[in-house]
Design a protein around this motif. Structure first.
Motif, mmCIF file in Angstrom:
data_model
loop_
_atom_site.group_PDB
_atom_site.id
_atom_site.type_symbol
_atom_site.label_atom_id
_atom_site.label_comp_id
_atom_site.label_asym_id
_atom_site.label_seq_id
_atom_site.Cartn_x
_atom_site.Cartn_y
_atom_site.Cartn_z
ATOM 1 N N LYS A 152 58.962 51.077 12.341
ATOM 2 C CA LYS A 152 60.425 51.110 12.250
ATOM 3 C C LYS A 152 60.927 52.544 12.146
ATOM 4 N N TYR A 153 60.217 53.367 11.371
ATOM 5 C CA TYR A 153 60.604 54.772 11.214
ATOM 6 C C TYR A 153 60.565 55.500 12.558
ATOM 7 N N PHE A 154 59.487 55.327 13.303
ATOM 8 C CA PHE A 154 59.359 56.021 14.594
ATOM 9 C C PHE A 154 60.401 55.516 15.594
ATOM 10 N N GLU A 155 60.648 54.218 15.617
ATOM 11 C CA GLU A 155 61.626 53.668 16.554
ATOM 12 C C GLU A 155 63.037 54.160 16.241
ATOM 13 N N GLU A 156 63.373 54.227 14.949
ATOM 14 C CA GLU A 156 64.709 54.700 14.562
ATOM 15 C C GLU A 156 64.913 56.177 14.886
ATOM 16 N N ASN A 157 63.810 56.917 14.997
ATOM 17 C CA ASN A 157 63.894 58.339 15.313
ATOM 18 C C ASN A 157 63.588 58.625 16.782
ATOM 19 N N GLY A 158 63.613 57.576 17.598
ATOM 20 C CA GLY A 158 63.424 57.750 19.033
ATOM 21 C C GLY A 158 62.026 58.128 19.460
ATOM 22 N N LYS A 159 61.045 57.898 18.606
ATOM 23 C CA LYS A 159 59.653 58.240 18.937
ATOM 24 C C LYS A 159 58.901 56.966 19.326
ATOM 25 N N LEU A 160 59.194 56.483 20.521
ATOM 26 C CA LEU A 160 58.643 55.205 20.952
ATOM 27 C C LEU A 160 57.143 55.284 21.246
ATOM 28 N N ILE A 161 56.686 56.419 21.761
ATOM 29 C CA ILE A 161 55.255 56.572 22.036
ATOM 30 C C ILE A 161 54.470 56.550 20.729
ATOM 31 N N GLU A 162 54.991 57.252 19.732
ATOM 32 C CA GLU A 162 54.321 57.258 18.427
ATOM 33 C C GLU A 162 54.304 55.869 17.805
ATOM 34 N N ALA A 163 55.414 55.140 17.964
ATOM 35 C CA ALA A 163 55.488 53.782 17.420
ATOM 36 C C ALA A 163 54.448 52.880 18.069
ATOM 37 N N GLN A 164 54.309 53.000 19.383
ATOM 38 C CA GLN A 164 53.316 52.184 20.088
ATOM 39 C C GLN A 164 51.904 52.581 19.700
ATOM 40 N N ARG A 165 51.662 53.883 19.542
ATOM 41 C CA ARG A 165 50.324 54.372 19.230
ATOM 42 C C ARG A 165 49.857 53.906 17.847
ATOM 43 N N ILE A 166 50.709 54.067 16.837
ATOM 44 C CA ILE A 166 50.301 53.671 15.489
ATOM 45 C C ILE A 166 50.144 52.165 15.389
ATOM 46 N N ALA A 167 50.992 51.411 16.110
ATOM 47 C CA ALA A 167 50.890 49.951 16.073
ATOM 48 C C ALA A 167 49.588 49.487 16.727
ATOM 49 N N GLN A 168 49.272 50.025 17.886
ATOM 50 C CA GLN A 168 48.067 49.614 18.605
ATOM 51 C C GLN A 168 46.810 49.966 17.827
ATOM 52 N N ARG A 169 46.757 51.173 17.293
ATOM 53 C CA ARG A 169 45.569 51.631 16.573
ATOM 54 C C ARG A 169 45.360 50.850 15.276
ATOM 55 N N THR A 170 46.415 50.704 14.505
ATOM 56 C CA THR A 170 46.286 50.065 13.197
ATOM 57 C C THR A 170 46.015 48.581 13.331
ATOM 58 N N ARG A 171 46.672 47.905 14.278
ATOM 59 C CA ARG A 171 46.434 46.469 14.455
ATOM 60 C C ARG A 171 45.000 46.186 14.888
ATOM 61 N N TYR A 172 44.449 47.075 15.690
ATOM 62 C CA TYR A 172 43.043 46.916 16.066
ATOM 63 C C TYR A 172 42.144 47.053 14.836
ATOM 64 N N ASP A 173 42.422 48.052 13.990
ATOM 65 C CA ASP A 173 41.631 48.248 12.771
ATOM 66 C C ASP A 173 41.765 47.047 11.837
ATOM 67 N N ILE A 174 42.969 46.508 11.725
ATOM 68 C CA ILE A 174 43.186 45.342 10.859
ATOM 69 C C ILE A 174 42.403 44.140 11.367
ATOM 70 N N GLU A 175 42.383 43.950 12.684
ATOM 71 C CA GLU A 175 41.602 42.841 13.262
ATOM 72 C C GLU A 175 40.118 42.998 12.958
ATOM 73 N N MET A 176 39.621 44.225 13.045
ATOM 74 C CA MET A 176 38.218 44.465 12.732
ATOM 75 C C MET A 176 37.935 44.190 11.264
ATOM 76 N N LEU A 177 38.839 44.605 10.382
ATOM 77 C CA LEU A 177 38.664 44.339 8.953
ATOM 78 C C LEU A 177 38.665 42.840 8.674
ATOM 79 N N GLN A 178 39.522 42.104 9.366
ATOM 80 C CA GLN A 178 39.578 40.660 9.164
ATOM 81 C C GLN A 178 38.320 39.960 9.663
ATOM 82 N N GLU A 179 37.768 40.445 10.764
ATOM 83 C CA GLU A 179 36.610 39.783 11.382
ATOM 84 C C GLU A 179 35.292 40.178 10.730
ATOM 85 N N ILE A 180 35.078 41.464 10.496
ATOM 86 C CA ILE A 180 33.768 41.913 10.001
ATOM 87 C C ILE A 180 33.859 42.723 8.709
ATOM 88 N N GLY A 181 35.078 42.934 8.200
ATOM 89 C CA GLY A 181 35.220 43.663 6.945
ATOM 90 C C GLY A 181 35.011 45.158 7.055
#
Length: 283
Positions: free
Chosen positions: A137-166
């Motif tokens: 939300k912070y990146f989107e409100e500041n017009g940093k759409l690439i940063e918003a996409q990058r942090i979302a993609q990276r972190t969601r992948y890490d969260i999925e790995m934590l959920q699956e294998i810890g």
């Protein structure tokens, strides 16, 4: 026990209570099924591989599970089951499979210092998802759409790995959240795994004080940049070394060794001796 460590002993690790609670203790005659042992080995970050057998892995052959502990260079442990009961535990040669003797007990320690119990991990993931939402939300409100996409993609992948294998690559950057520590609090380090009466011996202590502060100043700005450029969540900033005051607060019995002790060591020392051919002062 003697542990030799560099300045890495002040770098962030996982919660020592979680680490100890996930140690697998096995004795002959105890009630434990083969499936339960396999599940618990996976929970503490061991990998099953029946072909390429090496440290931090285990293999299964019928009612036998062979484990190569992460802390062992040579010996492999063979656990033999009879139904849902541990029948025999023995040390074996990993190449020949020849038994080197039976054991009355084996403790299998986690393969990572960042292992986290399932209930605690679920709570941490909720906090990571909330932090991610705020950061996007912070990146989107500041017009940093690439940063918003990058942090979302990276972190969601890490969260999925934590959920699956810890576990995930770069899990240390989530250490503060996984350990349920308060923002800005001192990280857990190797020192927290020691008993209260441990003895610390520091060599070349003239550079002792500057070394601790230098590592903090060298790594902290980089973590701020990672957060600002959307490569890591802001909580990654708390994956840091101890600062000098935090380090000193954890010490009890200390021996300083130096040929040219500085004022700091001398002021803290109750006694000075000279030893060895070089007559290096020991405080």
């Amino acid at each position: 026990m003697i542990i030799v460590s560099s300045v890495s002993c002040i770098y962030s690790l996982g919660d020592p209570i979680d680490y100890k609670s996930m140690v697998i203790s096995i004795r002959p005659g105890m009630e434990m099924s083969r499936e339960e042992l396999i599940r618990r080995l996976i929970d503490i970050q061991y990998e099953r591989n029946d072909i390429a057998f090496e440290r931090n892995r285990f293999r299964v052959r019928g009612d036998t599970v062979e484990i190569w502990p992460v802390y062992s260079d040579e010996d492999v442990v063979r656990i033999e089951f009879f139904g849902d009961e541990v029948d025999r535990i023995s040390r074996i040669n990993p190449l020949t499979g020849v038994s080197l003797g039976e054991l009355g007990h084996i403790a299998v320690f986690p393969a990572s210092h960042y292992v986290t119990p399932k209930e605690k991990l679920e709570e941490a993931i909720k906090d990571l998802e909330e932090e991610l939402e705020q950061r996007v939300k912070y990146f989107e409100e500041n017009g940093k759409l690439i940063e918003a996409q990058r942090i979302a993609q990276r972190t969601r992948y890490d969260i999925e790995m934590l959920q699956e294998i810890g576990f995930c690559s770069g899990v240390e950057n989530y250490s503060r959240v996984l350990s349920r520590r308060a923002p800005g609090s001192a990280p857990y380090t190797l020192i927290d795994y020691f008993p209260k009466d441990f003895l610390l011996i520091v060599d070349e202590t003239r550079n002792h004080a500057p070394t601790g502060t230098r590592h903090v100043s060298a790594t902290a700005p980089a973590r701020k940049v990672w957060s600002r450029t959307a490569f890591r969540l802001p909580s990654a900033y708390d994956n840091r070394p101890l600062n000098f005051d935090e380090f000193n607060d954890r010490l009890n019995q200390i021996v300083y060794v130096s040929a040219t002790p500085a004022e700091y060591e001398l002021s803290r020392s109750g006694r000075k001796i000279r030893t060895g051919s070089s007559a290096r002062p020991v405080c």
